[in-house]
Design an enzyme around this catalytic site. Structure first.
Site, PDB file in Angstrom:
ATOM      1  N   ASP A  32       1.398   5.041  -3.884  1.00  0.00           N
ATOM      2  CA  ASP A  32       0.946   6.059  -4.833  1.00  0.00           C
ATOM      3  C   ASP A  32       0.960   5.527  -6.257  1.00  0.00           C
ATOM      4  OD1 ASP A  32       0.602   7.895  -2.804  1.00  0.00           O
ATOM      5  OD2 ASP A  32       2.502   8.933  -3.151  1.00  0.00           O
ATOM      6  N   GLU A  55      -4.422   3.073   0.333  1.00  0.00           N
ATOM      7  CA  GLU A  55      -4.407   2.159   1.473  1.00  0.00           C
ATOM      8  C   GLU A  55      -4.584   0.700   1.027  1.00  0.00           C
ATOM      9  OE1 GLU A  55      -3.437   3.166   4.299  1.00  0.00           O
ATOM     10  OE2 GLU A  55      -3.475   5.277   3.703  1.00  0.00           O
TER      11      GLU A  55
END
Length: 520
Positions: A232, A164
């Site tokens: 990611d 995030e």
């Protein structure tokens, strides 16, 4: 005091904006009511200049024009701040100083390796049973409390935060807005409203999104998958640099995929975070390419946070054992003293819930001899002292702890609360007046300070502190009324009155934005 001046040019521009906005209102009125209506209204206003924003003095940014849909840094910050205040006012956030402090510390450990972020990060817990976390624009990061239960170690929770944080680093939401700026205004407003609604209610948001724009939603969804891959990839780098296991990222993704296979419905986190199979494979490949991180001891703070949430907030907790088994591989790496700390803390919170205070006190005393600076233990024993009105012993213990940890927020708030219960209002003011100005988003700090001012019959200061607390709840109208009372009570203090007036005008801007959004 700096003021905006309404020239003939700005008046002409203002009239055009009002005309365009009225046309938009008519179109919205004709449309069927949808669950994203209010979110659309808020976002429409955030991407336009309103008359109030042109006329009033404020450090808040101008919010763009009807023809401009790219977000500036300050616009992102303002948008995120309004959403947070609304969530706080609706009691959607979990406010626990210890859990907040833990989450912020974990997030800042990652943030140190996140390069040049253009705004500070703020972390919040959402008390939800579904798994999810999301990044609002402006540096606000929301974590569902269920992640404290479903993650098996701190590395997995850190992996979610790292992912995030990258969304915030790369300004993914702002980039999506810029990429779609050619879409016609009404359609684009619906997209933004649906996306913002999806952050807090993915099922409703995605339903509105799918029903809105035909081909546009497919383009935005593909762009979202690209964002996920980027988050990611960079998130794994953050994990390694901060000393966490990079395998925690693919491990958590596998857990999500397995949960999807065995669940009757798709987990909420996958509605805002697409999970194609190649994403897991790519994350696993990148993790294996990283240097091996020396396995550190399991985090005591993580397990203490797990226990606290389970015992105080997760409904009926287990009466006989921890939510995490002490025989697990991770916990077995702890020494006997650490395991005794976790077990004793668990039992002490259990006793506190059951009002068996003396047994809880006996659990905590020997632990504090081994861990005299542990804020989790100090907080628990302070709660027991307050329940038994043992104010003096609590004050003495906290003062000694503050000598070793000056300015520690948990200890300061605990001590202020004890002083308040004891009727020592001047001591509360001495502690919290500087604290609240260093931590202006501390809802608890402003609430305690307002009570202390009231106890000292300092009406202007009480109302000003109350206004800050109300504003943090998104109650801007009530906050303005409190500031007007503060202004009137400070009739002999012109500098104070000037400060209250400036703050009043800032809150009027927030109120204007929210009221206009409600009318859409």
């Amino acid at each position: 005091m700096l003021k905006y001046r309404l020239t003939a040019v700005s008046l002409h521009r203002l009239m055009n904006l009002i005309t365009d906005f009225n046309n938009l209102l008519k179109l919205m009125h004709r449309a069927n009511k949808r669950p994203w209506k209010r979110a659309v209204g808020l976002l429409c206003l955030l991407f336009q200049q309103s008359p109030m924003l042109l006329a009033l003095p404020s450090p808040l940014p101008e919010l763009g024009s009807a023809a401009s849909f790219s977000l500036s840094i300050e616009q992102e910050r303002l948008c995120g701040e309004l959403v947070i205040r609304k969530l706080r006012g609706q009691k959607q956030l979990l406010h626990d100083p210890l859990l907040d402090n833990y989450l912020a510390g974990l997030g800042q450990r990652l943030r140190l390796h996140a390069g040049s972020l253009q705004y500070p990060l703020q972390f919040y817990w959402l008390p939800r049973s579904d798994m999810n976390a999301f990044a609002l624009v402006g540096g606000y990061l929301m974590v569902y409390t269920s992640l404290l239960q479903v993650t098996e170690c701190e590395d997995e929770l850190a992996a979610v935060l790292a992912h995030e944080i990258v969304h915030i680093m790369q300004r993914h939401t702002a980039r999506m807005i810029t990429a779609q700026k050619a879409v016609q205004p009404l359609a684009w407003a619906a997209v933004i409203g649906s996306v913002m609604l999806a952050l807090t209610n993915p099922m409703a948001g995605m339903a509105a999104f799918s029903a809105t724009l035909g081909g546009v939603q497919q383009q935005a969804l593909i762009y979202s998958q690209a964002h996920e891959a980027e988050a990611d990839r960079i998130g794994i780098n953050l994990l390694v640099q901060a000393g966490f296991d990079p395998q925690a990222m693919p491990n958590f993704l596998v857990k999500l995929a397995q949960g999807t296979c065995h669940a009757g419905q798709v987990p909420e986190i996958l509605l805002t975070h697409p999970l194609p199979q190649r994403r897991i494979a790519e994350a696993r490949g990148r993790a294996y390419q990283q240097k091996q991180v020396r396995r550190s001891r399991p985090s005591l703070e993580y397990f203490l946070a797990k226990i606290r949430y389970q015992q105080l907030y997760a409904g009926k907790a287990s009466e006989t054992q921890l939510a995490i088994p002490l025989s697990s591989a991770l916990l077995s790496a702890l020494d006997d003293s650490s395991q005794a700390l976790l077990q004793g803390y668990h039992q002490a919170l259990q006793c506190y819930r059951q009002r068996n205070y003396e047994v809880g006190r006996k659990q905590l005393r020997p632990l504090l001899q081994s861990y005299p600076d542990n804020i989790w233990l100090l907080d628990a024993l302070t709660d027991i002292d307050l329940a038994q009105r043992r104010y003096h012993s609590a004050v003495q213990r906290l003062l000694k702890a503050l000598q070793r940890q000056p300015e520690q927020p948990i200890l300061l708030l605990n001590l202020a609360n004890v002083y308040l219960q004891q009727g020592e209002n001047t001591e509360v003011i001495r502690l919290l007046r500087p604290y609240c100005h260093r931590h202006p988003h501390s809802s608890l700090g402003w609430h305690l300070l307002a009570q202390a001012y009231a106890g000292c019959r300092l009406l202007a200061d009480e109302q000003a502190a109350q206004a800050e607390w109300l504003a943090l709840q998104g109650e801007f109208k009530a906050a303005q009324q409190a500031l007007r009372r503060a202004h009137q009570a400070a009739s002999q203090q012109p500098l104070q009155q000037e400060r209250y007036q400036v703050r009043l005008e800032q809150l009027q801007q927030y109120q204007h934005i929210l009221e206009q959004a409600k009318n859409l």
